[in-house]
Design a protein around this motif. Structure first.
Motif, PDB file in Angstrom:
ATOM      1  N   GLN A  11       0.818  -1.214   0.000  1.00  0.00           N
ATOM      2  CA  GLN A  11       0.000   0.000   0.000  1.00  0.00           C
ATOM      3  C   GLN A  11       0.853   1.266   0.000  1.00  0.00           C
ATOM      4  OE1 GLN A  11      -3.386  -0.309  -0.428  1.00  0.00           O
ATOM      5  NE2 GLN A  11      -2.720  -2.450  -0.579  1.00  0.00           N
TER       6      GLN A  11
ATOM      7  N   ILE B 273      -1.549   4.614   3.013  1.00  0.00           N
ATOM      8  CA  ILE B 273      -2.271   4.249   4.224  1.00  0.00           C
ATOM      9  C   ILE B 273      -1.421   4.518   5.456  1.00  0.00           C
ATOM     10  CG2 ILE B 273      -3.519   2.416   2.993  1.00  0.00           C
ATOM     11  CD1 ILE B 273      -1.867   0.424   4.788  1.00  0.00           C
TER      12      ILE B 273
ATOM     13  N   VAL C 175      -9.824   0.748   0.635  1.00  0.00           N
ATOM     14  CA  VAL C 175      -8.850   1.833   0.667  1.00  0.00           C
ATOM     15  C   VAL C 175      -9.007   2.707  -0.580  1.00  0.00           C
ATOM     16  CG1 VAL C 175      -6.382   2.421   0.553  1.00  0.00           C
ATOM     17  CG2 VAL C 175      -7.176   0.651   2.141  1.00  0.00           C
TER      18      VAL C 175
END
Length: 221
Positions: free
Chosen positions: A75, A79, A214
């Protein structure tokens, strides 16, 4: 021809498993649930907060951990990961206190995986204050420094707040992931529809759902 059929069948099975593990559009109420009351997030700017509710003694949490670590690295900087130890035995849960103490000491990067190994590989029972303090001192943490953090006001207050945090997020099991303070998913939620007995497939599917959430949260920022 027989070899060709076998190869085609194997490819089809692989694609089927991949499809199960990579839902194109997670469904609210099926692959995840949306909190009626979204919770405040600590991530700044465009970053999406991801919270993992976990327990050190939980075998599923332990099994998920390596894949979760890989997923977090994938990610990148989009994040921010937070972990919250579920207070399994109540407001004085020893494992939750261990996590908060390691956090206070700045030792999580060094010790988090070691705790999982101690419990699930070495079969050390870290279910009492005395056992945890003894284990920590035998694993390179100064006993006096550990006790100081263990008994500190900051750790004690955070420990007392865990029950409210769990209630606010409507968490009743671990591991559970919360994305952007509003979307909740977990292997148990995903498997209600997926219905697989293969743990790797289930974990991959859960993390794929988390990735899509997300994406969804990032677009809304």
């Amino acid at each position: 021809m027989r070899l060709l059929r076998t190869a085609v069948l194997g490819a089809c099975l692989s694609l089927s498993i991949l499809a199960l593990a990579s839902p194109s559009a997670p469904q609210n109420g099926v692959d995840y649930v949306t909190l009626a009351q979204p919770q405040p997030v600590q991530a700044a700017g465009k970053k999406v907060e991801v919270i993992e509710f976990f327990m050190y003694h939980c075998p599923v949490c332990n099994a998920l951990e390596p894949g979760l670590e890989v997923w977090v690295r994938q990610q990148g900087d989009r994040i921010v990961l937070r972990r919250v130890h579920f207070p399994f035995t109540g407001p004085a849960d020893p494992e939750a206190r261990l996590y908060l103490t390691l956090e206070a000491l700045g030792k999580l990067d060094q010790m988090h995986a070691k705790v999982f190994k101690a419990v699930h590989v070495d079969r050390v029972r870290l279910n009492t204050d005395a056992a945890i303090i003894d284990w920590a001192s035998k694993n390179g943490i100064d006993r006096a420094a550990f006790l100081s953090a263990w008994n500190s006001f900051g750790v004690t207050m955070k420990l007392r707040q865990l029950s409210k945090i769990v209630a606010d997020y409507k968490i009743d099991s671990a591991p559970t992931l919360v994305i952007d303070g509003r979307y909740v998913t977990s292997p148990s939620i995903v498997n209600k529809d997926l219905k697989t007995s293969d743990r790797n497939t289930l974990f991959n599917a859960t993390l794929e759902v988390a990735s899509k959430l997300v994406d969804q949260a990032a677009k809304a920022k």
